[in-house]
Design a protein around this motif. Structure first.
Motif, PDB file in Angstrom:
ATOM      1  N   VAL A  52       0.783  -1.245  -0.022  1.00 37.80           N
ATOM      2  CA  VAL A  52      -0.074  -0.060  -0.123  1.00 37.80           C
ATOM      3  C   VAL A  52       0.907   1.192   0.072  1.00 37.80           C
ATOM      4  CG1 VAL A  52      -1.964  -1.086   1.072  1.00 37.80           C
ATOM      5  CG2 VAL A  52      -0.108   0.001   2.407  1.00 37.80           C
ATOM      6  N   LEU A  53       1.964   1.152   0.058  1.00 36.61           N
ATOM      7  CA  LEU A  53       2.867   2.444   0.116  1.00 36.61           C
ATOM      8  C   LEU A  53       3.459   2.672  -1.369  1.00 36.61           C
ATOM      9  CD1 LEU A  53       5.171   1.926   3.255  1.00 36.61           C
ATOM     10  CD2 LEU A  53       3.573   3.610   2.865  1.00 36.61           C
ATOM     11  N   ARG A  54       3.632   4.031  -1.498  1.00 36.16           N
ATOM     12  CA  ARG A  54       4.322   4.549  -2.832  1.00 36.16           C
ATOM     13  C   ARG A  54       5.722   4.338  -2.735  1.00 36.16           C
ATOM     14  NH1 ARG A  54       0.435   8.859  -1.777  1.00 36.16           N
ATOM     15  NH2 ARG A  54      -1.256   8.424  -3.022  1.00 36.16           N
ATOM     16  N   PRO A  55       6.634   4.329  -3.974  1.00 40.84           N
ATOM     17  CA  PRO A  55       8.067   4.132  -3.717  1.00 40.84           C
ATOM     18  C   PRO A  55       8.396   5.373  -3.149  1.00 40.84           C
ATOM     19  CG  PRO A  55       7.101   3.530  -6.000  1.00 40.84           C
ATOM     20  CD  PRO A  55       6.121   3.987  -5.210  1.00 40.84           C
ATOM     21  N   GLY A  56       9.364   4.882  -2.251  1.00 40.49           N
ATOM     22  CA  GLY A  56       9.817   6.164  -1.228  1.00 40.49           C
ATOM     23  C   GLY A  56       9.145   6.252  -0.028  1.00 40.49           C
ATOM     24  N   GLY A  57       7.834   5.680  -0.006  1.00 44.47           N
ATOM     25  CA  GLY A  57       7.052   5.618   1.333  1.00 44.47           C
ATOM     26  C   GLY A  57       7.604   4.994   2.504  1.00 44.47           C
ATOM     27  N   ALA A  58       7.266   5.675   3.703  1.00 43.49           N
ATOM     28  CA  ALA A  58       7.990   5.187   5.067  1.00 43.49           C
ATOM     29  C   ALA A  58       6.595   4.413   5.786  1.00 43.49           C
ATOM     30  CB  ALA A  58       8.341   6.636   5.690  1.00 43.49           C
ATOM     31  N   PHE A  59       7.376   3.409   6.674  1.00 44.64           N
ATOM     32  CA  PHE A  59       6.721   2.690   7.395  1.00 44.64           C
ATOM     33  C   PHE A  59       7.091   2.706   8.768  1.00 44.64           C
ATOM     34  CE2 PHE A  59       5.614  -2.047   8.652  1.00 44.64           C
ATOM     35  CZ  PHE A  59       4.461  -1.530   9.417  1.00 44.64           C
ATOM     36  N   VAL A  60       6.457   2.821   9.799  1.00 40.40           N
ATOM     37  CA  VAL A  60       7.213   2.908  11.339  1.00 40.40           C
ATOM     38  C   VAL A  60       6.532   1.855  12.018  1.00 40.40           C
ATOM     39  CG1 VAL A  60       7.824   4.166  13.189  1.00 40.40           C
ATOM     40  CG2 VAL A  60       7.981   5.150  11.070  1.00 40.40           C
ATOM     41  N   LEU A  61       6.968   0.706  12.613  1.00 43.92           N
ATOM     42  CA  LEU A  61       6.380  -0.205  13.229  1.00 43.92           C
ATOM     43  C   LEU A  61       6.920  -0.108  14.688  1.00 43.92           C
ATOM     44  CD1 LEU A  61       5.968  -3.843  12.197  1.00 43.92           C
ATOM     45  CD2 LEU A  61       6.849  -3.612  14.516  1.00 43.92           C
ATOM     46  N   ASN A  62       5.999  -0.006  15.363  1.00 44.58           N
ATOM     47  CA  ASN A  62       6.618  -0.285  16.797  1.00 44.58           C
ATOM     48  C   ASN A  62       5.905  -1.383  17.647  1.00 44.58           C
ATOM     49  OD1 ASN A  62       5.703   0.524  20.040  1.00 44.58           O
ATOM     50  ND2 ASN A  62       7.465   1.662  19.426  1.00 44.58           N
ATOM     51  N   THR A  63       6.744  -2.078  18.271  1.00 40.29           N
ATOM     52  CA  THR A  63       6.560  -3.263  18.938  1.00 40.29           C
ATOM     53  C   THR A  63       7.283  -3.479  19.962  1.00 40.29           C
ATOM     54  OG1 THR A  63       6.177  -5.679  18.628  1.00 40.29           O
ATOM     55  CG2 THR A  63       7.936  -4.654  17.632  1.00 40.29           C
ATOM     56  N   THR A  88       9.346  -0.523  24.371  1.00 46.50           N
ATOM     57  CA  THR A  88       8.991  -0.692  23.102  1.00 46.50           C
ATOM     58  C   THR A  88      10.309  -0.357  22.376  1.00 46.50           C
ATOM     59  OG1 THR A  88       8.314   1.545  22.820  1.00 46.50           O
ATOM     60  CG2 THR A  88       6.799  -0.008  23.613  1.00 46.50           C
ATOM     61  N   THR A  89      10.018  -1.018  21.043  1.00 49.72           N
ATOM     62  CA  THR A  89      11.288  -0.643  19.842  1.00 49.72           C
ATOM     63  C   THR A  89      10.362  -0.151  18.876  1.00 49.72           C
ATOM     64  OG1 THR A  89      12.810  -2.192  20.670  1.00 49.72           O
ATOM     65  CG2 THR A  89      12.814  -1.449  18.550  1.00 49.72           C
ATOM     66  N   SER A  90      10.843   0.990  18.172  1.00 47.16           N
ATOM     67  CA  SER A  90      10.495   1.384  16.745  1.00 47.16           C
ATOM     68  C   SER A  90      11.280   1.026  15.714  1.00 47.16           C
ATOM     69  CB  SER A  90      10.173   2.879  16.831  1.00 47.16           C
ATOM     70  OG  SER A  90       8.932   3.130  17.494  1.00 47.16           O
ATOM     71  N   ILE A  91      10.733   0.561  14.749  1.00 46.17           N
ATOM     72  CA  ILE A  91      11.557   0.333  13.471  1.00 46.17           C
ATOM     73  C   ILE A  91      11.081   0.918  12.440  1.00 46.17           C
ATOM     74  CG2 ILE A  91      12.447  -1.626  11.751  1.00 46.17           C
ATOM     75  CD1 ILE A  91      11.471  -3.858  14.115  1.00 46.17           C
ATOM     76  N   SER A  92      11.967   1.699  11.350  1.00 40.54           N
ATOM     77  CA  SER A  92      11.313   2.449  10.511  1.00 40.54           C
ATOM     78  C   SER A  92      11.827   1.725   9.213  1.00 40.54           C
ATOM     79  CB  SER A  92      11.941   4.094  10.428  1.00 40.54           C
ATOM     80  OG  SER A  92      13.577   4.015  10.372  1.00 40.54           O
ATOM     81  N   ALA A  93      11.310   2.059   8.063  1.00 37.70           N
ATOM     82  CA  ALA A  93      11.584   1.086   6.914  1.00 37.70           C
ATOM     83  C   ALA A  93      10.939   1.776   5.566  1.00 37.70           C
ATOM     84  CB  ALA A  93      11.011  -0.349   6.797  1.00 37.70           C
ATOM     85  N   PHE A  94      11.359   1.640   4.532  1.00 37.37           N
ATOM     86  CA  PHE A  94      11.192   2.598   3.225  1.00 37.37           C
ATOM     87  C   PHE A  94      10.968   1.477   2.213  1.00 37.37           C
ATOM     88  CE2 PHE A  94      13.503   4.889   6.427  1.00 37.37           C
ATOM     89  CZ  PHE A  94      12.820   6.175   6.445  1.00 37.37           C
ATOM     90  N   ARG A  95      10.131   1.769   1.395  1.00 36.37           N
ATOM     91  CA  ARG A  95       9.764   1.205   0.136  1.00 36.37           C
ATOM     92  C   ARG A  95      10.877   1.734  -0.894  1.00 36.37           C
ATOM     93  NH1 ARG A  95       4.606  -0.932  -3.133  1.00 36.37           N
ATOM     94  NH2 ARG A  95       5.669  -1.549  -5.181  1.00 36.37           N
ATOM     95  N   PRO A  96      11.598   1.235  -1.518  1.00 36.31           N
ATOM     96  CA  PRO A  96      12.657   1.822  -2.394  1.00 36.31           C
ATOM     97  C   PRO A  96      12.070   2.316  -3.383  1.00 36.31           C
ATOM     98  CG  PRO A  96      13.401  -0.597  -1.967  1.00 36.31           C
ATOM     99  CD  PRO A  96      11.858  -0.411  -1.416  1.00 36.31           C
TER     100      PRO A  96
END
Length: 200
Positions: free
Chosen positions: A61-72, A191-199
């Protein structure tokens, strides 16, 4: 819906994390906060296929360059990041099996196509807010309802925990107990947050 009824910029949708009701490349950013452990299956087997499915959906669902932040939370954060966790070890043991190690989540995101950004252990924040350190908190059902870990506590373990809290408060040893447990939280966080990106 009531809160945003007059805001045309907000659209609310309800659906499954493993089948997001959204189009491909629809968003610039997405976040998921303290939810993925509910996707774990086979509690005794540490099965995380649902989390992997969600990682693919977040990527989709993310566009190229889009950011995703997951907290767990990591299993260790579940065990030692909450001052009261040692009061209910059986329930925390069950819950901890629903949380993959942080490195495993990072690997799932990479497998889904993401590039990993920053991984941050949140050492200063607590999930429960101002009432977190209430020394008599575990005695109140309303307080316990603030964290789903307590829903896994069997009646016998709950009775022992409440007895222990009552005794420590009466003996004046609760502050020392909390101080020791808080020293652990300050080292590992809750908690820990992980940031990730769609290339791109």
């Amino acid at each position: 819906e009531r809160k945003f009824r007059n805001d045309s910029n907000v659209t609310l949708k309800q659906g499954s994390l493993v089948e997001l009701p959204c189009g491909d490349r629809e968003f610039d950013a997405a976040t998921c906060n303290q939810v993925v452990h509910h996707l774990a299956s086979g509690e005794e087997l540490n099965q995380f296929d649902g989390i992997q499915e969600f990682a693919h959906e977040a990527f989709r669902v993310l566009r190229p360059g889009g950011a995703f932040v997951l907290n767990t939370s990591s299993p260790e954060q579940q065990t030692n990041g909450f001052w009261w966790a040692s009061l209910i070890p059986e329930a925390i043991g069950k819950l901890g099996k629903r949380f993959p190690e942080i490195e495993m989540i990072r690997e799932m995101l990479i497998e889904a196509g993401f590039e990993i950004g920053k991984t941050t252990v949140m050492k200063g924040e607590v999930l429960q807010g101002d009432d977190y350190l209430d020394p008599k908190g575990p005695l109140s059902a309303n307080w316990r309802n603030g964290d789903s870990a307590w829903s896994l506590v069997e009646p016998e373990e709950l009775a022992k925990a409440m007895e222990h809290v009552t005794e420590m408060n009466a003996a004046g040893s609760m502050q020392s107990y909390q101080d020791d447990r808080e020293a652990l939280r300050c080292k590992i966080g809750q908690t820990t947050s992980i940031s990730a990106f769609r290339p791109v």
